[in-house]
Design an enzyme around this catalytic site. Structure first.
Site, mmCIF file in Angstrom:
data_model
loop_
_atom_site.group_PDB
_atom_site.id
_atom_site.type_symbol
_atom_site.label_atom_id
_atom_site.label_comp_id
_atom_site.label_asym_id
_atom_site.label_seq_id
_atom_site.Cartn_x
_atom_site.Cartn_y
_atom_site.Cartn_z
ATOM 1 N N THR A 91 -12.536 -0.023 -6.467
ATOM 2 C CA THR A 91 -11.584 0.307 -7.524
ATOM 3 C C THR A 91 -10.414 1.074 -6.915
ATOM 4 O O THR A 91 -10.598 1.918 -6.043
ATOM 5 C CB THR A 91 -12.251 1.144 -8.626
ATOM 6 O OG1 THR A 91 -12.811 2.328 -8.032
ATOM 7 C CG2 THR A 91 -13.365 0.369 -9.302
ATOM 8 N N HIS A 92 -9.236 0.759 -7.383
ATOM 9 C CA HIS A 92 -8.019 1.387 -6.865
ATOM 10 C C HIS A 92 -7.165 1.890 -8.022
ATOM 11 O O HIS A 92 -7.115 1.260 -9.086
ATOM 12 C CB HIS A 92 -7.212 0.380 -6.036
ATOM 13 C CG HIS A 92 -7.952 -0.136 -4.830
ATOM 14 N ND1 HIS A 92 -7.704 0.316 -3.553
ATOM 15 C CD2 HIS A 92 -8.942 -1.060 -4.717
ATOM 16 C CE1 HIS A 92 -8.505 -0.310 -2.699
ATOM 17 N NE2 HIS A 92 -9.271 -1.154 -3.399
ATOM 18 N N ASP A 93 -6.511 3.013 -7.829
ATOM 19 C CA ASP A 93 -5.681 3.626 -8.865
ATOM 20 C C ASP A 93 -4.294 2.983 -8.840
ATOM 21 O O ASP A 93 -3.480 3.264 -7.953
ATOM 22 C CB ASP A 93 -5.580 5.131 -8.619
ATOM 23 C CG ASP A 93 -4.831 5.854 -9.732
ATOM 24 O OD1 ASP A 93 -4.384 5.174 -10.682
ATOM 25 O OD2 ASP A 93 -4.699 7.088 -9.643
#
Length: 232
Positions: A91-93
């Site tokens: 997951t990446h912001d």
């Protein structure tokens, strides 16, 4: 001047780890070794040419042909996982100035599907996952579900559901059996029974099996899921 420090061979360490995995019932069909720690029940688990990250737990009689299991994934018993399957994704912001996880605290990297067990993906028992399927982080796949080849699973899958496509949704008759049979099979917890008992049962028919179990379950010793844990 000589050193008293013994040289450590990487290959020797690898051989020792393979031996410990084998003693816990892990059958390695490919050249890759699961990262530490790998969690199993001390029964047969078969791993083909698959990259297995740390803190993954796989139940007895499950197998994966090839692919990638990221981190903190729990897989139940009797699961059949095909080729080039990905379970768990990073997951990446996307709201920050950079999507790189290098700038994120470690606690933000994995999104947990189950906050109590701290698992990024939870897969029940007797789940069949077809070739090239992808299951995203944060997903729970219910017991008895079927994931069609090439599916991209972004949402939870109900027990005994049949899903496929991009993004995955129910297909065909939507469930393997009528709802009352699905509920009864889950209540039976048949995966806790000894393998030989299951082989001697009328397992080809859910209705016949449940009727048989009602008569023959007395005195059969059950083995609850992960009642014994090997952390390797």
């Amino acid at each position: 001047m000589t050193s008293n420090v013994a040289a450590i061979s990487i290959s020797d360490d690898s051989d020792d780890r393979k031996a410990r995995l084998a003693s816990a019932g892990v059958i390695l069909k490919g050249g890759r070794v699961p990262m530490e720690p790998f969690i199993c029940e001390g029964g047969p688990v078969t791993i083909g040419d698959a990259e297995i990250g740390p803190w993954n737990a796989i139940g007895r009689f499950s197998y994966i042909n090839s692919g990638f299991i990221r981190k903190s994934v729990e897989i139940g018993r009797y699961c059949s996982i095909g080729r080039s399957v990905t379970i768990g994704t990073g997951t990446h912001d996307i709201a920050a100035i950079s999507t790189s996880p290098v700038l994120s605290p470690a606690s933000n990297i994995v999104k947990y599907a189950d906050p109590i067990r701290k698992k990024s993906v939870v897969i029940g028992h007797d789940v069949w996952i077809g070739d090239h399927a992808m299951i995203l982080t944060g997903v729970t796949v219910g017991t008895g579900a079927v994931i069609a080849a090439g599916a991209i699973v972004t949402k939870d899958v109900e027990p005994y559901a049949i899903v496929g496509g991009n993004y995955a949704k129910p297909i065909g008759k939507k469930a393997r059996f009528p709802q009352h049979l699905c509920d009864a099979l889950i209540d039976s917890k048949w995966w806790e029974l000894p393998l030989q008992v299951l082989r001697n049962s009328p397992y080809g028919s859910p209705t016949d099996f449940l009727e048989w179990l009602a008569v023959n379950s007395q005195g059969v010793k059950r083995d609850p899921f992960f009642s014994r844990v090997h952390r390797i």
